[in-house]
Design an enzyme around this catalytic site. Structure first.
Site, PDB file in Angstrom:
ATOM      1  N   GLY A  75     138.819 112.876  -9.713  1.00  0.00           N
ATOM      2  CA  GLY A  75     139.493 113.565 -10.888  1.00  0.00           C
ATOM      3  C   GLY A  75     138.464 114.716 -11.457  1.00  0.00           C
ATOM      4  O   GLY A  75     137.378 115.186 -10.610  1.00  0.00           O
ATOM      5  N   GLU A 141     134.651 106.822 -14.840  1.00  0.00           N
ATOM      6  CA  GLU A 141     133.715 106.731 -13.788  1.00  0.00           C
ATOM      7  C   GLU A 141     132.257 106.279 -14.167  1.00  0.00           C
ATOM      8  O   GLU A 141     132.060 106.232 -15.426  1.00  0.00           O
ATOM      9  CB  GLU A 141     133.708 107.667 -12.747  1.00  0.00           C
ATOM     10  CG  GLU A 141     135.151 107.777 -12.101  1.00  0.00           C
ATOM     11  CD  GLU A 141     135.241 109.216 -11.268  1.00  0.00           C
ATOM     12  OE1 GLU A 141     134.405 109.889 -10.874  1.00  0.00           O
ATOM     13  OE2 GLU A 141     136.487 109.399 -10.633  1.00  0.00           O
ATOM     14  N   HIS A 258     127.150 109.079  -2.368  1.00  0.00           N
ATOM     15  CA  HIS A 258     128.340 108.297  -2.994  1.00  0.00           C
ATOM     16  C   HIS A 258     128.108 106.997  -2.742  1.00  0.00           C
ATOM     17  O   HIS A 258     127.861 106.780  -1.426  1.00  0.00           O
ATOM     18  CB  HIS A 258     129.516 108.948  -2.729  1.00  0.00           C
ATOM     19  CG  HIS A 258     130.829 108.500  -3.506  1.00  0.00           C
ATOM     20  ND1 HIS A 258     131.377 107.184  -3.437  1.00  0.00           N
ATOM     21  CD2 HIS A 258     131.269 109.185  -4.464  1.00  0.00           C
ATOM     22  CE1 HIS A 258     132.182 107.206  -4.327  1.00  0.00           C
ATOM     23  NE2 HIS A 258     132.293 108.429  -5.043  1.00  0.00           N
ATOM     24  N   ARG A 304     125.261 106.597 -10.204  1.00  0.00           N
ATOM     25  CA  ARG A 304     125.662 106.613  -8.672  1.00  0.00           C
ATOM     26  C   ARG A 304     124.511 106.400  -7.993  1.00  0.00           C
ATOM     27  O   ARG A 304     124.425 105.778  -7.133  1.00  0.00           O
ATOM     28  CB  ARG A 304     126.178 108.173  -8.267  1.00  0.00           C
ATOM     29  CG  ARG A 304     127.432 108.222  -7.672  1.00  0.00           C
ATOM     30  CD  ARG A 304     128.019 109.330  -7.581  1.00  0.00           C
ATOM     31  NE  ARG A 304     129.270 109.245  -8.000  1.00  0.00           N
ATOM     32  CZ  ARG A 304     130.442 109.977  -7.906  1.00  0.00           C
ATOM     33  NH1 ARG A 304     130.051 111.324  -7.326  1.00  0.00           N
ATOM     34  NH2 ARG A 304     131.486 109.920  -8.447  1.00  0.00           N
ATOM     35  N   HIS A 378     127.064 113.052  -0.476  1.00  0.00           N
ATOM     36  CA  HIS A 378     128.067 113.600  -1.243  1.00  0.00           C
ATOM     37  C   HIS A 378     128.452 114.638  -1.846  1.00  0.00           C
ATOM     38  O   HIS A 378     129.240 115.594  -1.493  1.00  0.00           O
ATOM     39  CB  HIS A 378     128.676 112.225  -2.016  1.00  0.00           C
ATOM     40  CG  HIS A 378     129.984 112.515  -2.766  1.00  0.00           C
ATOM     41  ND1 HIS A 378     131.011 112.679  -2.170  1.00  0.00           N
ATOM     42  CD2 HIS A 378     130.222 112.668  -4.164  1.00  0.00           C
ATOM     43  CE1 HIS A 378     132.150 112.759  -2.979  1.00  0.00           C
ATOM     44  NE2 HIS A 378     131.676 112.768  -4.260  1.00  0.00           N
ATOM     45  N   ARG A 413     124.274 114.193 -10.441  1.00  0.00           N
ATOM     46  CA  ARG A 413     125.585 114.553 -10.873  1.00  0.00           C
ATOM     47  C   ARG A 413     126.244 113.547 -11.617  1.00  0.00           C
ATOM     48  O   ARG A 413     126.534 112.534 -10.857  1.00  0.00           O
ATOM     49  CB  ARG A 413     126.345 115.615 -10.126  1.00  0.00           C
ATOM     50  CG  ARG A 413     127.664 116.082 -10.656  1.00  0.00           C
ATOM     51  CD  ARG A 413     128.453 116.678  -9.477  1.00  0.00           C
ATOM     52  NE  ARG A 413     128.654 115.722  -8.384  1.00  0.00           N
ATOM     53  CZ  ARG A 413     129.779 115.104  -8.184  1.00  0.00           C
ATOM     54  NH1 ARG A 413     130.571 115.111  -9.076  1.00  0.00           N
ATOM     55  NH2 ARG A 413     129.915 114.409  -7.106  1.00  0.00           N
ATOM     56  N   LEU A 419     134.290 119.447 -10.170  1.00  0.00           N
ATOM     57  CA  LEU A 419     135.548 120.204 -10.069  1.00  0.00           C
ATOM     58  C   LEU A 419     135.376 121.206 -11.462  1.00  0.00           C
ATOM     59  O   LEU A 419     135.663 122.312 -11.272  1.00  0.00           O
ATOM     60  CB  LEU A 419     136.723 119.626 -10.045  1.00  0.00           C
ATOM     61  CG  LEU A 419     137.154 118.808  -8.872  1.00  0.00           C
ATOM     62  CD1 LEU A 419     138.168 118.085  -9.024  1.00  0.00           C
ATOM     63  CD2 LEU A 419     137.171 119.809  -7.556  1.00  0.00           C
TER      64      LEU A 419
HETATM   65  C1  SIN Z   1     134.894 109.934  -6.560  1.00  0.00           C
HETATM   66  O1  SIN Z   1     136.395 110.011  -6.603  1.00  0.00           O
HETATM   67  O2  SIN Z   1     134.403 109.112  -6.512  1.00  0.00           O
HETATM   68  C2  SIN Z   1     134.192 111.007  -6.285  1.00  0.00           C
HETATM   69  C3  SIN Z   1     134.273 111.938  -7.791  1.00  0.00           C
HETATM   70  C4  SIN Z   1     132.862 112.900  -7.913  1.00  0.00           C
HETATM   71  O3  SIN Z   1     132.216 112.776  -6.797  1.00  0.00           O
HETATM   72  O4  SIN Z   1     132.821 113.512  -8.678  1.00  0.00           O
END
Ligand code: SIN
Length: 579
Positions: A75, A141, A258, A304, A378, A413, A419
């Protein structure tokens, strides 16, 4: 096609995507007011602002819709609900960035995010809403203190935003969209000002485009690594072109891995969104143990880099008995089975339709099965250094989105901030481009073809016709070496091995005329990216954010609370931001 999927997620058919109104092979040089390299979120958002002020040409390397934007699942993070607040979003961004987030850039990101997402809503982006109340749904997240992540079509947020932006751009007569074009070089005048680019179309035609301002919005470089969630177009073209032209490139050691890409031999490293863990998925090792308890108090929603390294460690082969053969890596799994009581498969499949459809091809169900995962490259936090308005160190050249290093992500990040960054800084770069003076060809050295490309990929003196097999073989060797020695866990010996390997591969690639085909240009660019990442990783003798050195496992604020900067072949230096 991307390794993360075998379908263009934006659903753009090749026919519909062929929008160029230029009979390409008829033209050698073309002038526009503004040139945008890339048609993901940053490029399209910029083009929409520029369209009111002159002729805009936006080019993309494959069909429209094929960019990292389209593969973004989880998102877009934005503090838009009454319960949230931009100060908290800023604090989460800063804390994930591990001491290197640029304060002002992050303030801009979180403050300008809500109005920019408001525009997306006006332009018809269909984010998911609660059936009962009509309110926007928000998920959470890793490292977010709140549920603030908007999503669309469950797990296809980037594709929906890309669709809406493309539809909006197509209503602007001033925007010309040209697909299947590789940017081989930037064109500079005698004073180093960027005044255009050279393009290579897939049909072999070449075109020089001149413009008063050029925006790089060409995305990231996951293809440097053998395991990536990125589509195959992500070869760092904009960063390599800017580096060759002499621009400052910053923070290249910070590559985000990721934690959860699909892990099955022969299957693509399909992204299994962090939103799965946001909705409650657990991680288990091959003993069935929920191991994140041993690594971080936030468990599966730890930052992450922490989760990716934990999975790597849990997946390492057990030490082999003395003299025995090396052991094999052990599987690590995502587990949603405990959620199935509250959310039967149908509900999980509705929330994650893309992921469920992908897993179904391998006979796996989110509600029933353990899903094998491993980290994959990623997102690149580093890139072409920019100020808060997308200006690079080269006059006439701007950058926005993943190709740029605004400093907003620091060393790591925050999930779903990318996005938002493309949207906010794409619009800001466009506004700054409007202030550029008209194109002036006075200071252009006469050269065959009229305009001299500088800093371009090297054509060999005795060029071989590009041999697809040897290009592909050098690319694969590079990716495997980068994964092994410049990936998640690094040390000086491995990084030096990687540099030696890059040198050897560059020698093998030397006879190939790098401007002769898309594949040859991409290989030249990947070699540049690999060297930039490895040199910066070797120079940063500490561990911070996504950059982890086994030989320097601690963060060292005294010496490294700074950004790495590479200009040409000068030694890497550590500095406050140049811009
Ligand atoms: C994800 O959906 O895990 C990726 C989102 C992101 O990389 O910001």
């Amino acid at each position: 096609m991307g390794r993360s999927s075998d379908a263009n997620p934006a659903g753009v058919t090749p026919e519909a995507a062929s929008l160029s109104r230029i009979p390409f092979s008829m033209v050698e040089t073309k002038e526009v007011d503004f040139l945008v390299i890339g048609a993901g979120i940053a490029g399209l958002r910029a083009a929409i602002t520029l369209a009111g002020h002159g002729r805009v040409l936006a080019i993309t390397k494959e069909q429209l819709g094929e960019s990292n934007t389209s593969y973004a699942q989880g998102g877009i993070a934005v503090a838009m609900s009454g319960a949230d607040d931009i100060a908290e979003h800023w604090a989460d961004t800063r804390s994930a960035g591990d001491g290197l987030v640029d304060r002002e850039a992050a303030e801009i990101l979180v403050a300008e995010g809500p109005p920019r997402v408001g525009e997306l809503l006006q332009w018809g982006t269909s984010f998911d809403r609660s059936a009962a109340t009509g309110e926007l749904q928000r998920t959470r997240e890793g490292a977010h203190s709140r549920h603030r992540i908007l999503h669309a079509n469950g797990d296809a947020t980037g594709a929906e935003i890309g669709r809406a932006l493309l539809a909006r751009a197509q209503t602007e007569p001033a925007i010309e969209l040209m697909d299947w074009c590789t940017c081989t070089d930037l064109v500079q005048n005698d004073h180093g000002r960027v005044i255009g680019v050279r393009l290579l179309h897939r049909d072999g035609a070449r075109l020089t485009v001149l413009a008063r301002a050029v925006l790089l919005a060409s995305g990231g470089a996951g293809e440097v690594y053998s395991d990536t969630t990125n589509p195959s177009v992500a070869t760092g073209d904009g960063i390599a072109a800017a580096w060759r032209a002499g621009a400052a490139i910053a923070d290249m050691e910070f590559y985000q891995f990721h934690p959860t890409a699909f892990s099955l031999a022969g299957a693509p490293r399909f992204l299994l969104s962090e939103a799965l863990r946001g909705e409650g998925a657990w991680l288990r090792n091959d003993q069935g143990e929920r191991f994140m308890e041993r690594y971080h108090p936030l468990l599966e929603l730890a930052p992450r880099d922490v989760v990716a390294r934990a999975i790597t460690r849990e997946g390492m082969p057990l030490p082999s008995p003395a003299g025995g053969p090396p052991g094999v890596g052990r599987p690590v799994y995502l587990d949603l089975r405990h959620l199935a009581q509250a959310q039967p498969e149908l509900e999980l499949a509705a929330r994650f339709p893309g992921i469920s459809a992908f897993l179904a091809r391998y006979g796996l169900l989110l509600s029933r099965d353990l899903i094998p995962v491993r980290p994959a490259a990623h997102y690149l936090m580093g890139g072409v250094e920019t100020d808060r308005h997308g200006r690079t160190t080269l006059p006439g050249l701007f950058a926005a989105g993943e190709v740029a290093c605004t400093g907003v992500h620091g060393a790591n990040r925050l999930a779903s901030n990318s996005l938002l960054e493309g949207l906010v800084f794409g619009a800001r770069a466009a506004e700054a481009m409007l202030a550029e003076p008209p194109l002036d060809l006075t200071h252009v050295a006469p050269a065959s073809g009229g305009v001299q490309a500088s800093g371009g990929v090297q054509a060999s003196a005795d060029p071989l016709r590009p041999d697809a097999a040897s290009i592909a073989s050098i690319r694969r060797t590079l990716q495997a070496e980068m994964w092994r020695d410049a990936g998640l866990l690094r040390d000086a010996a491995g990084l030096n091995r990687a540099l030696t390997c890059i040198d050897e591969l560059a020698l093998r690639a030397r006879p190939i005329d790098a401007s002769s085909s898309r594949e040859a240009t991409e290989l030249a660019n990947l070699l540049v990216l690999a060297r930039l990442i490895t040199r910066a990783a070797l120079a940063r003798e500490e561990s911070r954010g996504a950059h982890f050195r086994n030989d320097f496992p601690q963060r060292d604020d005294q010496n490294f609370s700074k950004h790495s900067v590479c200009v040409g072949d000068e030694p890497v230096r550590f500095a406050e931001r140049v811009l």
